[in-house]
Design an enzyme around this catalytic site. Structure first.
Site, PDB file in Angstrom:
ATOM      1  N   HIS A 160      -3.473  -6.079   1.580  1.00  0.00           N
ATOM      2  CA  HIS A 160      -3.184  -6.275   2.996  1.00  0.00           C
ATOM      3  C   HIS A 160      -3.572  -7.715   3.325  1.00  0.00           C
ATOM      4  CE1 HIS A 160      -2.540  -1.964   3.657  1.00  0.00           C
ATOM      5  NE2 HIS A 160      -3.590  -1.756   2.887  1.00  0.00           N
ATOM      6  N   CYS A 197       0.805  -1.223   0.000  1.00  0.00           N
ATOM      7  CA  CYS A 197       0.000   0.000   0.000  1.00  0.00           C
ATOM      8  C   CYS A 197       0.840   1.277   0.000  1.00  0.00           C
ATOM      9  CB  CYS A 197      -0.964  -0.013   1.184  1.00  0.00           C
ATOM     10  SG  CYS A 197      -2.317   1.160   1.028  1.00  0.00           S
ATOM     11  N   ARG A 214     -13.147   4.934  -1.934  1.00  0.00           N
ATOM     12  CA  ARG A 214     -11.934   4.148  -1.722  1.00  0.00           C
ATOM     13  C   ARG A 214     -12.075   2.771  -2.369  1.00  0.00           C
ATOM     14  NH1 ARG A 214      -8.383   5.901   1.979  1.00  0.00           N
ATOM     15  NH2 ARG A 214      -7.663   3.802   2.497  1.00  0.00           N
TER      16      ARG A 214
END
Length: 266
Positions: free
Chosen positions: A209, A97, A134
């Protein structure tokens, strides 16, 4: 011969927003279970360039925009030179990220000034603005980076697919750098071109993640094996670990997401 491995954890207090410490724990445990000596070295404001030069394997996590600014103010000069040299010379790493955004040319936040990156990865990232949704949700990726896909297939015996979870506002556009993989489920780098992450030398960049490595332990093994082979300049074959639970969890997630994987070649 007793193998030793030093894991360099990039700015753990500033860049562990989404539990990416799990990647550090996974590498550490899978090394210890094989009898290797492991040192986890936090790479932060107190770290010297000489400390960074001792690292065998890098792990970097996610961060908010403000934390990324703090990191980039510190990651300059000799420290940046050492990190760049290590990656160029093949030191493996997994960067999640915010970390890949810092390794690219720049990250442009929704608010505030552009954050200049190290330019190791030929890519740019930008946030489209506060009113943009997002990229959040489960992520399944077919590894398409040719060499990595081949080496992971040698470990697993089948075409490699990664499962993870993405949560990012930034959108990344790749230039002259190979994508890590093709999005099968989720949004990936930008939700437009079907790419996810990047692969350069032995550095894995990803928006996944999860954490990524506990969900895909074969990638952790690839990182460990690659680090040891580079350090000791010899072929390394890792002993097998019992990953039954991890594999069952992967199968359950693929089923839940209705993702059908190709059958292994006979």
């Amino acid at each position: 011969m007793s193998f030793e491995i030093t894991i360099g954890w990039l700015y753990p207090k500033l860049m562990s927003t989404y539990g990416d410490r799990g990647n550090v724990i996974c590498i550490e445990r899978r090394s210890l279970w094989r009898g290797y000596n492991v040192k986890v070295l936090p790479l932060d404001q107190n770290t010297t360039a000489e400390d960074m030069a001792t690292v065998d394997l890098f792990v970097g996590g996610g961060a908010q925009d403000r934390q990324q600014e703090i990191v980039m103010r510190d990651l300059q000069g000799k420290k940046a030179e050492v990190l760049r040299e290590k990656i160029e010379n093949g030191t493996p790493g997994v960067f999640t990220c915010g970390s890949p955004q810092l390794l690219g040319h720049y990250y442009e936040p929704g608010l505030g000034q552009r954050i200049e990156g190290l330019g190791i990865l030929d890519m740019v990232s930008l946030h489209p603005g506060e009113n943009t949704r997002r990229c959040i949700g489960n992520l399944v990726v077919e590894v398409t980076a040719s060499r990595l896909a081949q080496e992971l297939e040698e470990i697993t015996g089948c075409k490699p697919y990664l499962i993870g979870f993405e949560n990012h506002g930034g959108r990344t556009k790749l230039a002259n750098v190979e994508a890590l993989g093709r999005v099968v489920y989720g949004l990936g780098n930008n939700g437009e071109d079907g790419t996810e992450g990047a692969f350069y030398r032995n550095a894995i960049a990803t928006y996944s993640h999860g954490p990524l490595l506990p969900k895909n332990p074969f990638v952790a093994d690839w990182l460990i094996q690659t680090a040891l082979q580079l350090k000791y300049q010899q072929s390394i074959t890792l002993s097998q670990l019992d990953d039954t639970l991890a594999m069952q969890a992967r199968e359950a997630m693929f089923k839940r997401l209705k993702v059908s994987l190709p059958a292994p070649a006979l």
